[in-house]
Design a protein around this motif. Sequence first.
Motif, PDB file in Angstrom:
ATOM      1  N   VAL A 197       0.953  -1.307  -0.051  1.00  0.00           N
ATOM      2  CA  VAL A 197      -0.116   0.024  -0.145  1.00  0.00           C
ATOM      3  C   VAL A 197       0.887   1.343   0.095  1.00  0.00           C
ATOM      4  N   LEU A 198       1.955   1.185   0.921  1.00  0.00           N
ATOM      5  CA  LEU A 198       2.786   2.314   0.917  1.00  0.00           C
ATOM      6  C   LEU A 198       3.475   2.661  -0.467  1.00  0.00           C
ATOM      7  N   LYS A 199       3.861   1.549  -1.006  1.00  0.00           N
ATOM      8  CA  LYS A 199       4.613   1.419  -2.335  1.00  0.00           C
ATOM      9  C   LYS A 199       3.763   2.155  -3.274  1.00  0.00           C
ATOM     10  N   GLY A 200       2.586   1.740  -3.366  1.00  0.00           N
ATOM     11  CA  GLY A 200       1.441   2.417  -4.357  1.00  0.00           C
ATOM     12  C   GLY A 200       1.178   3.754  -4.136  1.00  0.00           C
ATOM     13  N   LEU A 201       1.241   4.124  -2.979  1.00  0.00           N
ATOM     14  CA  LEU A 201       0.887   5.613  -2.449  1.00  0.00           C
ATOM     15  C   LEU A 201       1.945   6.632  -2.693  1.00  0.00           C
ATOM     16  N   LEU A 224       4.230   5.716  -5.253  1.00  0.00           N
ATOM     17  CA  LEU A 224       4.344   5.857  -6.717  1.00  0.00           C
ATOM     18  C   LEU A 224       3.371   6.879  -7.209  1.00  0.00           C
ATOM     19  N   GLU A 225       2.149   6.818  -6.760  1.00  0.00           N
ATOM     20  CA  GLU A 225       1.151   7.636  -7.112  1.00  0.00           C
ATOM     21  C   GLU A 225       1.644   9.194  -6.774  1.00  0.00           C
ATOM     22  N   GLY A 226       2.240   9.545  -5.768  1.00  0.00           N
ATOM     23  CA  GLY A 226       2.953  10.528  -5.369  1.00  0.00           C
ATOM     24  C   GLY A 226       3.948  11.001  -6.294  1.00  0.00           C
ATOM     25  N   PHE A 227       4.923  10.266  -6.835  1.00  0.00           N
ATOM     26  CA  PHE A 227       5.912  10.470  -7.721  1.00  0.00           C
ATOM     27  C   PHE A 227       5.233  10.811  -9.150  1.00  0.00           C
ATOM     28  N   TYR A 228       4.201  10.087  -9.548  1.00  0.00           N
ATOM     29  CA  TYR A 228       3.704  10.381 -10.958  1.00  0.00           C
ATOM     30  C   TYR A 228       2.867  11.870 -10.829  1.00  0.00           C
ATOM     31  N   ALA A 229       2.169  12.007  -9.539  1.00  0.00           N
ATOM     32  CA  ALA A 229       1.508  13.392  -9.468  1.00  0.00           C
ATOM     33  C   ALA A 229       2.560  14.616  -9.331  1.00  0.00           C
ATOM     34  N   MET A 230       3.664  14.511  -8.768  1.00  0.00           N
ATOM     35  CA  MET A 230       4.423  15.714  -8.513  1.00  0.00           C
ATOM     36  C   MET A 230       5.240  15.661  -9.717  1.00  0.00           C
ATOM     37  N   ASN A 231       5.765  14.837 -10.388  1.00  0.00           N
ATOM     38  CA  ASN A 231       6.532  14.825 -11.568  1.00  0.00           C
ATOM     39  C   ASN A 231       7.763  15.577 -11.283  1.00  0.00           C
ATOM     40  N   GLU A 232       8.507  15.329 -10.088  1.00  0.00           N
ATOM     41  CA  GLU A 232       9.867  15.860  -9.371  1.00  0.00           C
ATOM     42  C   GLU A 232      10.740  14.985  -9.658  1.00  0.00           C
ATOM     43  N   SER A 233      12.270  15.254  -9.558  1.00  0.00           N
ATOM     44  CA  SER A 233      13.020  14.348  -9.519  1.00  0.00           C
ATOM     45  C   SER A 233      13.621  14.286  -8.015  1.00  0.00           C
ATOM     46  N   VAL A 258       8.712   2.452   5.081  1.00  0.00           N
ATOM     47  CA  VAL A 258       8.661   3.538   3.892  1.00  0.00           C
ATOM     48  C   VAL A 258      10.041   3.404   3.101  1.00  0.00           C
ATOM     49  N   ARG A 259      11.208   3.185   3.720  1.00  0.00           N
ATOM     50  CA  ARG A 259      12.284   3.415   2.910  1.00  0.00           C
ATOM     51  C   ARG A 259      12.395   1.997   1.944  1.00  0.00           C
ATOM     52  N   LYS A 260      11.753   0.879   2.305  1.00  0.00           N
ATOM     53  CA  LYS A 260      11.741  -0.133   1.286  1.00  0.00           C
ATOM     54  C   LYS A 260      10.755   0.276   0.267  1.00  0.00           C
ATOM     55  N   ALA A 261       9.650   0.732   0.570  1.00  0.00           N
ATOM     56  CA  ALA A 261       8.785   1.325  -0.171  1.00  0.00           C
ATOM     57  C   ALA A 261       9.218   2.358  -1.373  1.00  0.00           C
ATOM     58  N   GLU A 300      12.219   2.596  -2.452  1.00  0.00           N
ATOM     59  CA  GLU A 300      12.963   2.036  -3.427  1.00  0.00           C
ATOM     60  C   GLU A 300      12.294   1.098  -4.467  1.00  0.00           C
ATOM     61  N   ALA A 301      11.246   0.434  -3.994  1.00  0.00           N
ATOM     62  CA  ALA A 301      10.440  -0.289  -4.713  1.00  0.00           C
ATOM     63  C   ALA A 301       9.673   0.844  -6.010  1.00  0.00           C
ATOM     64  N   ALA A 302       9.234   1.746  -5.253  1.00  0.00           N
ATOM     65  CA  ALA A 302       8.389   2.787  -6.083  1.00  0.00           C
ATOM     66  C   ALA A 302       9.230   3.536  -7.150  1.00  0.00           C
ATOM     67  N   ALA A 303      10.437   4.040  -6.606  1.00  0.00           N
ATOM     68  CA  ALA A 303      11.513   4.663  -7.491  1.00  0.00           C
ATOM     69  C   ALA A 303      11.828   3.665  -8.701  1.00  0.00           C
ATOM     70  N   ALA A 304      12.058   2.460  -8.303  1.00  0.00           N
ATOM     71  CA  ALA A 304      12.616   1.187  -9.323  1.00  0.00           C
ATOM     72  C   ALA A 304      11.285   1.273 -10.699  1.00  0.00           C
ATOM     73  N   GLU A 305      10.152   1.175 -10.018  1.00  0.00           N
ATOM     74  CA  GLU A 305       9.014   1.023 -10.934  1.00  0.00           C
ATOM     75  C   GLU A 305       8.687   2.485 -11.764  1.00  0.00           C
ATOM     76  N   TYR A 306       8.920   3.306 -11.129  1.00  0.00           N
ATOM     77  CA  TYR A 306       8.796   4.723 -11.678  1.00  0.00           C
ATOM     78  C   TYR A 306       9.927   5.086 -12.794  1.00  0.00           C
ATOM     79  N   LYS A 307      11.100   4.585 -12.573  1.00  0.00           N
ATOM     80  CA  LYS A 307      12.029   4.630 -13.616  1.00  0.00           C
ATOM     81  C   LYS A 307      11.777   3.598 -14.749  1.00  0.00           C
TER      82      LYS A 307
END
Length: 181
Positions: free
Chosen positions: A119-123, A125-134, A148-151, A153-160
């Motif tokens: 759930v944390l990873k999904g949230l 990742l959704e924030g990464f898409y919404a903010m579109n910042e580096s 949160v640290r693990k989430a 890492e997983a979200a950043a990998a999926e975003y990339k």
Amino acid sequence: MSQNHPLSDDQVGQELRKMTAFIKQEATEKAREIEIKANEEFAIEKSKLVRQETDAIDTAYQKKFKQATMSQQITRSTVANKTRLCVLGARQELLDDIFTAAEQRLDEAAKDKGRYEGVLKGLILEGFYAMNESDLQIRARKADHGLVRKAIEAAAAEYKETTGKEVRATIDESDDLPEGR
């Protein structure tokens, strides 16, 4: 007795009757003229008064019509505002219920670490898409920092993988979320 042209009493009476008839005729005609003039002046004055009263009635009607229109607009606005307030109150009540239910479900989901991390990873990742910042900072409860640290890492990998862009996210440890929520 000298007689120049003596008039007989009959003649004098006849002359008097002629003069009297003439005077009466003149008086009758004068009275008729005065009556006609008086009737004309009366009609003019009556017309003027009727016009003034009609204007006064029209003005009073206009004023009352404007007051009624204004009163109707005020009533309509008041009803609309009361309706809006009822809708906003109902919406707020519904949102409060949703937040309460979400908070309860979040507490339950936090107990299952694997599911909670997803759930944390999904949230995130959704924030990464919404903010579109580096470069982003994330707020979390102190107890959740490890998950949160693990989430992140997983979200950043999926975003990339999906966008081809790098994103760097860190936890803002100076401003943790309260533990109750």
